[in-house]
Design a protein around this motif. Sequence first.
Motif, PDB file in Angstrom:
ATOM      1  N   ALA B  97      17.627  32.001  -7.317  1.00 25.16           N
ATOM      2  CA  ALA B  97      18.174  32.449  -6.163  1.00 25.16           C
ATOM      3  C   ALA B  97      17.565  33.300  -5.826  1.00 25.16           C
ATOM      4  CB  ALA B  97      18.977  32.934  -6.915  1.00 25.16           C
ATOM      5  N   GLY B 101      16.258  33.428  -1.992  1.00 19.12           N
ATOM      6  CA  GLY B 101      17.314  34.021  -1.470  1.00 19.12           C
ATOM      7  C   GLY B 101      16.776  35.136   0.006  1.00 19.12           C
ATOM      8  N   ALA B 105      18.358  34.345   3.255  1.00 21.79           N
ATOM      9  CA  ALA B 105      19.493  35.400   3.633  1.00 21.79           C
ATOM     10  C   ALA B 105      19.346  35.597   5.245  1.00 21.79           C
ATOM     11  CB  ALA B 105      19.847  36.424   2.812  1.00 21.79           C
ATOM     12  N   SER B 116      18.511  25.372   2.684  1.00 26.22           N
ATOM     13  CA  SER B 116      19.384  25.275   2.142  1.00 26.22           C
ATOM     14  C   SER B 116      19.443  23.585   1.309  1.00 26.22           C
ATOM     15  CB  SER B 116      21.052  25.552   1.279  1.00 26.22           C
ATOM     16  OG  SER B 116      21.338  25.813   2.913  1.00 26.22           O
ATOM     17  N   TYR B 210      22.157  38.478   1.131  1.00 23.00           N
ATOM     18  CA  TYR B 210      21.128  37.910  -0.192  1.00 23.00           C
ATOM     19  C   TYR B 210      21.558  38.280  -1.456  1.00 23.00           C
ATOM     20  CZ  TYR B 210      17.227  38.748  -3.317  1.00 23.00           C
ATOM     21  OH  TYR B 210      16.336  39.030  -4.394  1.00 23.00           O
ATOM     22  N   TYR B 213      24.031  35.492  -2.193  1.00 23.80           N
ATOM     23  CA  TYR B 213      23.607  34.412  -2.251  1.00 23.80           C
ATOM     24  C   TYR B 213      23.085  34.156  -4.259  1.00 23.80           C
ATOM     25  CZ  TYR B 213      20.105  30.279  -1.636  1.00 23.80           C
ATOM     26  OH  TYR B 213      20.097  29.274  -2.048  1.00 23.80           O
TER      27      TYR B 213
END
Lengths: 301, 335
Positions: B97, B101, B105, B116, B210, B213
Amino acid sequence: MDEVVIVTLNGVLFASYLFLVSAGLTFIYGVMRILNVAHGSLYGLGAYMGAWLVLRLWPGGSGGLAPAWSYLALLLGGVFVGVTVGPLLERTLIRRVADRGEVMSLILTFAVFLILEDVMKLIWGVNPYLADMPYSMLGSIRLAGVSYPVYQCLLPLLALIAAAWMWFVVNRTRFGKLIIAVIADRDVSGALGVNVPRIYTFAFTVGAVLAAVGGAFVAPMSSVVPGISVEVIILAFAVTTIGGLGSVPGAGIGAILVGLLRAIAVQRWPEFDLFVVYALMALVLLLKPRGLFGGVEVRRI
Amino acid sequence: MKLIRNRKTVVAVVVLLFFVAPFLPSWLLFLLTIAFAKGLVVLGVVLLLRADLVSFGQGLYYASGAYAVGIALRAGLPVYDALALVVLGVAATTVVAAILGLFIARYRGIFFGMLSTAFSMILYSLLVKLRWLSGGTDGIPVHATTFVGLEISADTVRLIQYYFVLGLATVAVVTTYRVTHSPLGYLMQAIRENEIRVEYMGASVRRAIYRNYVLAGALGGLGGALTAVTVGHISPDMSYWTVSGEFVFVALFGGIGSVFAPLFASVVFEFVRSYAIKISPYTWQMLLGGVLLVIVLVAPGGLWSLVERLRGAMTRRAPQTSKHVDIRAVTAEHS
């Protein structure tokens, strides 16, 4: 040498299939700004309708009518699904979220998709429909030293006809002019007397017909089973994202790119045949989020 | 909603869940265990929804957490305790991630959703095809021999797994609650209202998104790892887009007002699913779609908001006038 021919033929075949399913999706997005997950369901409904008609009219591969009519049956089956289900969905549901943003429409059409998945199961059951008569009837020919089913040459032809038809509708009809006006500025078009809701219904129906006819003609090449829509819509998303959401020529380029790339992968690195499709999708989103042919979005404060 | 927001009620519910467990039948324990594990993934989806970001690819983290555990066991890593395996799964997922990310982001709206989805489908295609690594479509069997040092037997396995998941879920939910009630959490709500104003205030929108996320990814990984050690089997489907769609469904079903709603919604979802599939297997998705339609068209705040509104209408006996009217919609209708 044979390898090149096989890769090209398979690539073109897969590209035509991809174009048929994604052209309508990108068209609907271009006009209405709606990313229609239920597009996959229209493909599925078309496939079931086509297979069912062929099996019904020519049980066991023969019937009262000449088998050649089966192609007309596929076409009419697809068109019927498109012109009935399309406007119905648009008028009752899609319209309600047209003003609540793209994400809301994504969720709403996902709901419609879930419902239609079960509608197909309730109408046609869960057993596979294998209506390969129109496919096997044509036999195969030798193309550049490779034996190739004739029916698979039909699909690229159909994709070309679909592309030409869309070009004609948008560029050579009154509706097409109105569509362009609505895309450019919906509110001003409305103020000048364009019936915007009707244009929406029309555009959505055009997309629906494309998806359903595509489904009907792909049906004879494999058996129709529950869940075909699930796979189709995610591939169509990849193609439209690569080409640029809202751009029909973009969908064409995206389909050719993905089709050839996947054909090469199937031949050379079979472990990565699906990987290349989604990796390309992610790559395009990272480098050019609006796709290869997408326009520039003005950021509104 | 007030019920769920009230801290005392929540403590009471957790205590109740703790003490009632030994009296529950094992099928119910298993159902609750799975619902809590999946509810954590949904909690991640909700974190992002708070800033209007719809992740149609949270299955990526669900599968990452599960496969980090599965692949470690398959490779013969000498780890047998579930807690160590789960920590490993969450750590691996957080790294994924933290890397993805950085890219994702920057995206908003459908592009966030599409990217995604693309990432999760990439993982799916690799899990299906790289048989030497992932076992292909057959998946990987996962056996954790101990849970936090406790040996399991056929009689106690469900109960121990239940406590294990309940404990970790409580920790995760409390942590998330703290984050949503910190400046970072309020920033997400502000981003939902107006991103550009947040930038003008001097806060970094990208950094806030971010961090959320990565947290959402870690929660997804936790849910996936917990599912792996409790179900005992994992498959590539965990990363397929329909699974991610299901998480979005449960998130919208519960609403985004509270960090406890996702777990509650997840329990309801698993209950209804197990009964609906038994009673009428071919109308389960139709039911889901129908409920989702109602949520989108009538109750955008989740089913809870509908209950609240009904209650409000009954006590006040006044017609609700909060219906959102969009001028653009009106002009479109009348043109």
